[in-house]
Motif scaffolding. Structure first.
Motif, mmCIF file in Angstrom:
data_model
loop_
_atom_site.group_PDB
_atom_site.id
_atom_site.type_symbol
_atom_site.label_atom_id
_atom_site.label_comp_id
_atom_site.label_asym_id
_atom_site.label_seq_id
_atom_site.Cartn_x
_atom_site.Cartn_y
_atom_site.Cartn_z
ATOM 1 N N ALA A 373 12.802 -8.176 9.759
ATOM 2 C CA ALA A 373 12.516 -9.207 8.758
ATOM 3 C C ALA A 373 11.010 -9.340 8.534
ATOM 4 O O ALA A 373 10.554 -9.560 7.400
ATOM 5 N N LEU A 374 10.222 -9.201 9.598
ATOM 6 C CA LEU A 374 8.775 -9.287 9.469
ATOM 7 C C LEU A 374 8.236 -8.125 8.643
ATOM 8 O O LEU A 374 7.328 -8.295 7.825
ATOM 9 N N ARG A 375 8.802 -6.954 8.849
ATOM 10 C CA ARG A 375 8.389 -5.778 8.079
ATOM 11 C C ARG A 375 8.607 -6.009 6.592
ATOM 12 O O ARG A 375 7.750 -5.683 5.762
ATOM 13 N N ALA A 376 9.743 -6.594 6.241
ATOM 14 C CA ALA A 376 10.014 -6.891 4.833
ATOM 15 C C ALA A 376 9.041 -7.931 4.290
ATOM 16 O O ALA A 376 8.546 -7.816 3.162
ATOM 17 N N ALA A 377 8.731 -8.944 5.105
ATOM 18 C CA ALA A 377 7.813 -9.987 4.661
ATOM 19 C C ALA A 377 6.395 -9.446 4.453
ATOM 20 O O ALA A 377 5.649 -9.936 3.602
ATOM 21 N N HIS A 378 6.023 -8.437 5.241
ATOM 22 C CA HIS A 378 4.674 -7.875 5.151
ATOM 23 C C HIS A 378 4.399 -7.221 3.801
ATOM 24 O O HIS A 378 3.236 -7.008 3.447
ATOM 25 N N ARG A 379 5.454 -6.894 3.053
ATOM 26 C CA ARG A 379 5.227 -6.311 1.726
ATOM 27 C C ARG A 379 4.494 -7.285 0.815
ATOM 28 O O ARG A 379 3.840 -6.887 -0.136
ATOM 29 N N ASN A 380 4.637 -8.575 1.114
ATOM 30 C CA ASN A 380 3.966 -9.590 0.302
ATOM 31 C C ASN A 380 2.561 -9.907 0.793
ATOM 32 O O ASN A 380 1.854 -10.695 0.156
ATOM 33 N N LEU A 381 2.168 -9.362 1.946
ATOM 34 C CA LEU A 381 0.870 -9.702 2.531
ATOM 35 C C LEU A 381 0.259 -8.436 3.113
ATOM 36 O O LEU A 381 0.717 -7.926 4.139
ATOM 37 N N GLN A 382 -0.758 -7.910 2.460
ATOM 38 C CA GLN A 382 -1.383 -6.662 2.870
ATOM 39 C C GLN A 382 -2.861 -6.880 3.200
ATOM 40 O O GLN A 382 -3.495 -7.825 2.711
ATOM 41 N N LEU A 383 -3.408 -5.976 4.015
ATOM 42 C CA LEU A 383 -4.765 -6.118 4.537
ATOM 43 C C LEU A 383 -5.684 -5.046 3.966
ATOM 44 O O LEU A 383 -5.317 -3.867 3.906
ATOM 45 N N VAL A 384 -6.888 -5.460 3.559
ATOM 46 C CA VAL A 384 -7.966 -4.534 3.217
ATOM 47 C C VAL A 384 -9.030 -4.681 4.293
ATOM 48 O O VAL A 384 -9.650 -5.736 4.433
ATOM 49 N N TYR A 385 -9.241 -3.621 5.060
ATOM 50 C CA TYR A 385 -10.154 -3.682 6.195
ATOM 51 C C TYR A 385 -11.612 -3.707 5.740
ATOM 52 O O TYR A 385 -11.943 -3.342 4.607
ATOM 53 N N GLN A 386 -12.458 -4.097 6.702
ATOM 54 C CA GLN A 386 -13.896 -4.193 6.439
ATOM 55 C C GLN A 386 -14.512 -2.838 6.147
ATOM 56 O O GLN A 386 -15.290 -2.696 5.215
ATOM 57 N N ASN A 387 -14.178 -1.845 6.957
ATOM 58 C CA ASN A 387 -14.834 -0.547 6.844
ATOM 59 C C ASN A 387 -13.798 0.532 6.564
ATOM 60 O O ASN A 387 -13.111 0.991 7.476
ATOM 61 N N PRO A 388 -13.679 0.974 5.320
ATOM 62 C CA PRO A 388 -12.664 1.989 5.003
ATOM 63 C C PRO A 388 -12.917 3.316 5.698
ATOM 64 O O PRO A 388 -11.985 4.084 5.925
ATOM 65 N N SER A 389 -14.169 3.596 6.059
ATOM 66 C CA SER A 389 -14.463 4.855 6.756
ATOM 67 C C SER A 389 -13.770 4.895 8.111
ATOM 68 O O SER A 389 -13.407 5.974 8.598
ATOM 69 N N ASN A 390 -13.588 3.728 8.739
ATOM 70 C CA ASN A 390 -12.934 3.657 10.045
ATOM 71 C C ASN A 390 -11.430 3.436 9.934
ATOM 72 O O ASN A 390 -10.684 3.789 10.845
ATOM 73 N N SER A 391 -10.985 2.816 8.841
ATOM 74 C CA SER A 391 -9.568 2.432 8.742
ATOM 75 C C SER A 391 -8.715 3.456 8.000
ATOM 76 O O SER A 391 -7.489 3.409 8.090
ATOM 77 N N LEU A 392 -9.325 4.386 7.274
ATOM 78 C CA LEU A 392 -8.580 5.387 6.522
ATOM 79 C C LEU A 392 -8.706 6.743 7.218
ATOM 80 O O LEU A 392 -9.801 7.162 7.595
ATOM 81 N N ASP A 393 -7.597 7.437 7.361
ATOM 82 C CA ASP A 393 -7.564 8.724 8.072
ATOM 83 C C ASP A 393 -8.399 9.755 7.307
ATOM 84 O O ASP A 393 -8.089 10.070 6.146
ATOM 85 N N PRO A 394 -9.446 10.296 7.925
ATOM 86 C CA PRO A 394 -10.318 11.236 7.210
ATOM 87 C C PRO A 394 -9.656 12.567 6.901
ATOM 88 O O PRO A 394 -10.164 13.333 6.076
#
Length: 573
Positions: A373-394
């Protein structure tokens, strides 16, 4: 390192009438990383710094600021061609061998780097690192090893460290960002230089700590007749703290003059654009978008945080924090490091369990939902991290990064997912040519756009924005904020905006909660909280915002038309 030096004759422009001879004179500095001065990275850079004077070098990422500093300090690596001259007092230093230049670096030119965590040895205590600087000074007063620890304590005391004994015994990871920056300043002045070069010394610090560090540099300048060369992307900070400003764009000087002249009488379109992007001055930039929004019923909430408590052992991180975010609106969390902002965001995302309290996402209580149920709820709430260089797979392409949430949630067919990826990239201002690229091939602003597109792929109602512009220069920051405002208007998104940059918050957020030690000090409409703060802590935060007060006037239509208003003319300080 193979560095060739060529003489270039260029007249040094004067920002004001010189009272004394220049301590540092940069004349026609030209640097080519591939060894060919015909295609330089920076070209014809000229400016002067006099004793007791502060000069700022300002520009966007890639403008050449770091190249200029590294050339002055002779820290350019690889095969580099250098032209022009750099004179320290009466000595031209570019042509000096490294062995001879060592008596200038540290002893006559101190250096405060941007990132103290990367500049201090993590496995050596602070006392050993300061003593090493004292030994290297060659000064008679530092010749006695028996006095080095005492002198290290005196040095830390001079830069405002409250407990020098404890700090000397500490490793870097045991100190705060502000403490580490003070240690670096102490090391920089240990050899009693005449000039200190400070490279973005406050870019990662909270606004109050930033003010403290800049006040410290100002005090050292006054007391020791110390010259400061300040490198920054923040034009308002440069104008507030410097006598003269050098504006760089793509390795060329666009403007050079007194701080007042550059801000009130800018000659180049580039400088005017930088001024127009200063968030502390352009307070009404998004006013038109706000006016177009439909009113929201008072009982309609995209996100509600209700009486949340959280402790880590004996440390109370949050104590009864509550706030609401209406659909299509932005609520900001502000406060110094350790105030509880990130803890609260993690609880809102259910990455951390609260001790007490509730979190409602789109009206659904997610506080105790199980995994599915939490996984479904998370579709409504997403996170943009501070540093995309660290949070996105290079290793992933942009197309795979943006499409991965769709794949994990099993949304649509492969063609439908591909179409959705193209759709969200277009929303953030990127086209399909970016699909095969890797993160390393993108600029900072493009990386942040990809991070936002990834968060949008599942069509959430709310985004948690964790310091989304803190690592960006002021122009790219302005572009990202405009993207967020446009997305909010088009998609009716709600934002939980976490930031230590109060200038951006004042410009961007509808409502704000001020946290200190996990407790709410003030909460309400941004213009009310910042314009008429009630709590002493909020007043201190607002007073710490760089504003370039009194330097920008309404006498220049190209500035006035950009939405900039001077403090005292219809805008609360």
């Amino acid at each position: 390192m193979n560095v060739s030096v060529a003489a270039v004759t260029t007249r040094i422009p004067e920002p004001r009438e010189p009272a004394v001879a220049a301590l540092l004179a940069v004349d026609g500095l030209t640097v080519a990383y591939h060894g060919d001065l015909a295609t330089p990275t920076v070209a014809g850079i000229s400016f002067a710094v006099r004793p007791g004077e502060a000069v700022a070098i300002v520009g966007e990422s890639g403008s050449g600021k770091s190249t200029v500093v590294n050339a002055i300090l002779k820290l350019l690596g690889g095969t580099v061609a250098v032209g022009g001259t750099v004179t320290v007092e009466d000595t031209e230093v570019l042509g000096l061998p490294e062995r001879e230049f060592r008596r200038f670096r540290g002893r006559r030119i101190g250096f405060v780097p941007q990132d103290p965590t990367a500049s201090l040895n993590p496995v050596r205590r602070i006392d050993r690192q300061i003593v090493e600087a004292l030994r290297a000074s060659g000064l008679p007063e530092h010749a006695d090893p028996a006095r080095h620890l005492e002198q290290a304590r005196e040095l830390l005391d001079s830069v405002g460290i409250r407990d020098p004994e404890r700090t000397l015994r500490s490793y870097p990871h045991e100190l705060s960002g502000g403490q580490l920056q003070r240690v670096l300043i102490g090391i920089a002045i240990a050899q009693k230089p005449q000039l200190v070069i400070a490279d973005e010394p406050t870019s990662a610090l909270d606004v109050t700590i930033q003010k403290t560090i800049l006040d410290l540099l100002d005090r050292l300048r006054r007391e020791n007749d110390l010259a400061i060369l300040l490198v920054t992307h923040d034009l308002s900070l440069a104008a507030e703290r410097s006598d003269a400003v050098v504006v760089l764009e793509q390795g060329r000087v666009q403007e050079y003059g007194s701080a007042r002249q550059v801000l009130t009488q800018p000659r180049s379109d580039y400088t005017r654009r930088l001024i127009g992007d200063i968030p502390g001055l352009a307070l009404d930039r998004f006013a038109a978008a706000r006016e177009r929004r439909a009113p929201v019923p008072p009982d309609d909430h995209a996100l509600r945080v209700i009486d949340v408590h959280k402790s880590f052992g004996p440390t109370r991180a949050l104590n009864g924090v509550s706030f609401d975010i209406a659909p299509g609106r932005t609520h900001a969390l502000v406060g110094e490091s350790g105030s509880g902002k990130s803890t609260l965001a993690r609880i809102a995302l259910r990455l951390l369990e609260p001790d007490a309290g509730r979190v409602l996402v789109a009206g659904q209580d997610v506080s105790h939902l199980k995994r599915k149920a939490l996984r479904a709820a998370h579709r409504n709430l997403q996170l943009v991290y501070q540093n995309p260089s660290n949070s996105l797979d290079p290793t992933f392409s942009v197309g795979r990064l943006v499409g991965e949430p769709l794949l994990r949630y099993r949304v649509g067919t492969r063609p439908e997912r591909r179409a959705r990826v193209s759709e969200v990239l277009e929303l953030v201002g990127l086209d399909d040519s970016f699909l095969p690229r890797r993160i390393r091939e993108l600029s900072g602003g493009q990386r942040q756009r990809v991070a936002i597109a990834r968060a949008l792929s599942l069509r959430p109602r709310t985004l948690v924005l964790d310091e989304p512009t803190s690592a960006l220069d002021v122009t790219i920051q302005s572009q990202i904020l405009q993207v967020l405002v446009d997305l909010q208007e088009e998609l009716n998104l709600s934002y939980l905006f976490i930031s230590h940059d109060l200038s951006v918050v004042r410009q961007f957020a509808d409502t704000v909660t001020v946290l200190q030690h996990g407790e709410v000090r003030e909460s309400g409409r941004t213009e009310d909280v910042f314009g008429r703060p009630c709590h002493e802590y909020t007043k201190a935060l607002v007073a710490s915002i760089p504003t370039a007060t009194g330097l920008v006037t309404t006498n220049h239509p190209e500035i006035h038309g950009s939405g900039i208003h001077p403090v005292g003319e219809g805008v609360s300080p």
